[in-house]
Design a protein around this motif. Structure first.
Motif, PDB file in Angstrom:
ATOM      1  N   SER A  50       0.953  -1.360  -0.151  1.00  0.00           N
ATOM      2  CA  SER A  50      -0.054  -0.075  -0.004  1.00  0.00           C
ATOM      3  C   SER A  50       0.879   1.358   0.265  1.00  0.00           C
ATOM      4  O   SER A  50       0.227   2.338  -0.250  1.00  0.00           O
ATOM      5  CB  SER A  50      -0.787  -0.133   1.134  1.00  0.00           C
ATOM      6  N   VAL A  51       2.113   1.178   0.310  1.00  0.00           N
ATOM      7  CA  VAL A  51       2.771   2.493   0.277  1.00  0.00           C
ATOM      8  C   VAL A  51       4.075   1.993  -0.872  1.00  0.00           C
ATOM      9  O   VAL A  51       4.815   1.005  -0.508  1.00  0.00           O
ATOM     10  CB  VAL A  51       3.650   2.670   1.570  1.00  0.00           C
ATOM     11  N   PHE A  52       4.220   3.009  -1.711  1.00  0.00           N
ATOM     12  CA  PHE A  52       5.376   3.098  -2.616  1.00  0.00           C
ATOM     13  C   PHE A  52       6.722   2.756  -1.796  1.00  0.00           C
ATOM     14  O   PHE A  52       7.098   3.630  -1.074  1.00  0.00           O
ATOM     15  CB  PHE A  52       5.402   4.137  -3.433  1.00  0.00           C
ATOM     16  N   GLY A  53       7.570   1.920  -2.574  1.00  0.00           N
ATOM     17  CA  GLY A  53       8.772   1.684  -1.997  1.00  0.00           C
ATOM     18  C   GLY A  53       9.024   0.791  -0.779  1.00  0.00           C
ATOM     19  O   GLY A  53      10.131   0.226  -0.226  1.00  0.00           O
TER      20      GLY A  53
ATOM     21  N   ALA B 200      10.408   7.119  -0.541  1.00  0.00           N
ATOM     22  CA  ALA B 200      10.474   6.225  -2.065  1.00  0.00           C
ATOM     23  C   ALA B 200      11.088   4.719  -1.269  1.00  0.00           C
ATOM     24  O   ALA B 200      10.437   4.364  -0.866  1.00  0.00           O
ATOM     25  CB  ALA B 200      11.533   6.762  -2.992  1.00  0.00           C
ATOM     26  N   TYR B 201      12.312   4.638  -2.112  1.00  0.00           N
ATOM     27  CA  TYR B 201      12.834   3.415  -1.617  1.00  0.00           C
ATOM     28  C   TYR B 201      13.543   3.359  -0.394  1.00  0.00           C
ATOM     29  O   TYR B 201      14.273   2.189  -0.135  1.00  0.00           O
ATOM     30  CB  TYR B 201      13.541   2.705  -3.031  1.00  0.00           C
ATOM     31  N   GLY B 202      13.576   4.260   0.420  1.00  0.00           N
ATOM     32  CA  GLY B 202      14.140   4.272   1.665  1.00  0.00           C
ATOM     33  C   GLY B 202      15.350   5.400   1.624  1.00  0.00           C
ATOM     34  O   GLY B 202      15.825   5.820   0.959  1.00  0.00           O
TER      35      GLY B 202
ATOM     36  N   LEU C  32      14.275   7.305  -5.957  1.00  0.00           N
ATOM     37  CA  LEU C  32      12.702   7.370  -6.329  1.00  0.00           C
ATOM     38  C   LEU C  32      12.466   6.374  -7.479  1.00  0.00           C
ATOM     39  O   LEU C  32      11.314   6.178  -7.946  1.00  0.00           O
ATOM     40  CB  LEU C  32      12.254   8.756  -6.730  1.00  0.00           C
ATOM     41  N   GLY C  33      13.389   5.724  -8.131  1.00  0.00           N
ATOM     42  CA  GLY C  33      13.013   4.987  -9.233  1.00  0.00           C
ATOM     43  C   GLY C  33      13.737   5.613 -10.580  1.00  0.00           C
ATOM     44  O   GLY C  33      13.452   6.842 -10.651  1.00  0.00           O
ATOM     45  N   CYS C  34      14.039   4.903 -11.447  1.00  0.00           N
ATOM     46  CA  CYS C  34      14.382   5.445 -12.984  1.00  0.00           C
ATOM     47  C   CYS C  34      15.441   6.532 -12.821  1.00  0.00           C
ATOM     48  O   CYS C  34      15.391   7.491 -13.464  1.00  0.00           O
ATOM     49  CB  CYS C  34      12.927   6.063 -13.666  1.00  0.00           C
TER      50      CYS C  34
ATOM     51  N   THR D 164      -5.960   1.043  -2.073  1.00  0.00           N
ATOM     52  CA  THR D 164      -5.513   2.320  -2.721  1.00  0.00           C
ATOM     53  C   THR D 164      -4.231   2.010  -3.554  1.00  0.00           C
ATOM     54  O   THR D 164      -3.446   1.027  -3.469  1.00  0.00           O
ATOM     55  CB  THR D 164      -5.398   3.110  -1.550  1.00  0.00           C
ATOM     56  N   THR D 165      -3.996   3.189  -4.275  1.00  0.00           N
ATOM     57  CA  THR D 165      -2.848   3.159  -5.158  1.00  0.00           C
ATOM     58  C   THR D 165      -1.639   3.626  -4.113  1.00  0.00           C
ATOM     59  O   THR D 165      -1.787   4.395  -3.501  1.00  0.00           O
ATOM     60  CB  THR D 165      -2.782   4.089  -6.344  1.00  0.00           C
ATOM     61  N   PRO D 166      -0.443   2.739  -4.232  1.00  0.00           N
ATOM     62  CA  PRO D 166       0.684   3.214  -3.563  1.00  0.00           C
ATOM     63  C   PRO D 166       1.080   4.437  -3.615  1.00  0.00           C
ATOM     64  O   PRO D 166       1.001   5.063  -4.820  1.00  0.00           O
ATOM     65  CB  PRO D 166       1.702   2.282  -3.823  1.00  0.00           C
ATOM     66  N   ILE D 167       1.479   5.280  -2.581  1.00  0.00           N
ATOM     67  CA  ILE D 167       1.956   6.604  -2.862  1.00  0.00           C
ATOM     68  C   ILE D 167       3.475   6.750  -3.310  1.00  0.00           C
ATOM     69  O   ILE D 167       4.168   5.954  -3.306  1.00  0.00           O
ATOM     70  CB  ILE D 167       1.890   7.323  -1.335  1.00  0.00           C
ATOM     71  N   GLY D 168       3.622   7.769  -3.741  1.00  0.00           N
ATOM     72  CA  GLY D 168       4.961   8.224  -4.160  1.00  0.00           C
ATOM     73  C   GLY D 168       5.976   8.519  -3.097  1.00  0.00           C
ATOM     74  O   GLY D 168       5.444   8.630  -1.912  1.00  0.00           O
ATOM     75  N   GLY D 169       7.186   9.208  -3.362  1.00  0.00           N
ATOM     76  CA  GLY D 169       7.958   9.608  -2.415  1.00  0.00           C
ATOM     77  C   GLY D 169       7.367  10.987  -1.688  1.00  0.00           C
ATOM     78  O   GLY D 169       7.929  11.366  -0.846  1.00  0.00           O
TER      79      GLY D 169
END
Length: 229
Positions: free
Chosen positions: A23-26, A73-75, A162-164, A224-229
């Motif tokens: 549920s949470v991005f990253g 994001a990814y931490g 954050l990816g990419c 829900t859609t995962p949030i971003g950073g």
């Protein structure tokens, strides 16, 4: 200087660890785990090695909350001592050059290093594929030397991916000291300060605590859609 109240942050992150990670991005990367904080002696050693005192919000986080782990994001890139030297670890953490942290970050407003570069070569302008490939290779070599010149990010610490190849960094030297910036140069998006709705700069504490608030809200909402950073 206003001190930051970090009390309860570790407990709030631990609570998130009991919620669905998806549920949470990253979260599938950092799993809502926080590494132990630094001791005062470890922080002193770190700052002596890099030759600069870290901005107060980040250094108090390192002392009171964690040296890295769960975060936007990814931490949050963790700090680790390797062969007696402190360094940040993570995807892009090596973009931080400890030797230049004392040099002032050169920008105070949005800056795109790739602005002004010519467009990539057009294959239709070349008589053969070989000529086009050679021209394209030469173009991207020049582009990367300009866009990714490490002099653009002296005085900064990369803190999150954050990816990419999009990343967030903390300015530690110069007029923007204490501000969080975004590095979007991977898509020729340049370097820009993170700001709130009023246009005010976002510092480390706001950046981290806003993420924690959003992660808490998102993790308690079903489907829900995962949030971003």
């Amino acid at each position: 200087m206003t001190s930051i109240d970090w009390s309860g942050v570790r407990d709030r992150v631990a609570e998130l660890a009991d919620r669905p990670e998806g549920s949470v991005f990253g979260a599938n990367s950092h799993h809502f785990l926080l590494e132990p904080p630094l001791s005062p002696d470890e922080l002193t050693e770190l700052e002596e090695q890099v030759g600069v005192q870290l901005p107060e919000e980040y250094r108090s986080f390192l002392l009171e909350v964690s040296s890295g782990g769960a975060g936007p994001a990814y931490g949050l890139f963790p700090l680790r001592r390797v062969d007696g030297r402190w360094r940040w670890e993570g995807d892009g953490a090596d973009l931080t050059d400890p030797a230049t942290l004392g040099e002032p970050f050169p920008y105070t407003e949005f800056f795109n290093p790739a602005e002004g570069l010519p467009d990539p070569p057009d294959e239709d302008d070349y008589a053969s594929t070989e000529e086009f490939n050679a021209a394209e290779d030469a173009y991207w070599e020049t582009h990367d030397k300009v866009a990714y010149d490490p002099r653009h990010t002296v005085g900064t610490i990369y803190l999150s991916h954050l990816g990419c190849a999009y990343r967030h960094l903390l300015v530690v030297s110069g007029p923007e000291r204490g501000a969080m910036w975004a590095d979007d140069t991977a898509d020729d998006g340049g370097l820009k300060p993170l700001t709130d709705a009023r246009g005010d700069r976002v510092g480390f504490a706001r950046w981290y605590l806003d993420w924690l608030d959003k992660a808490h809200d998102q993790s308690h909402q079903p489907h829900t859609t995962p949030i971003g950073g």
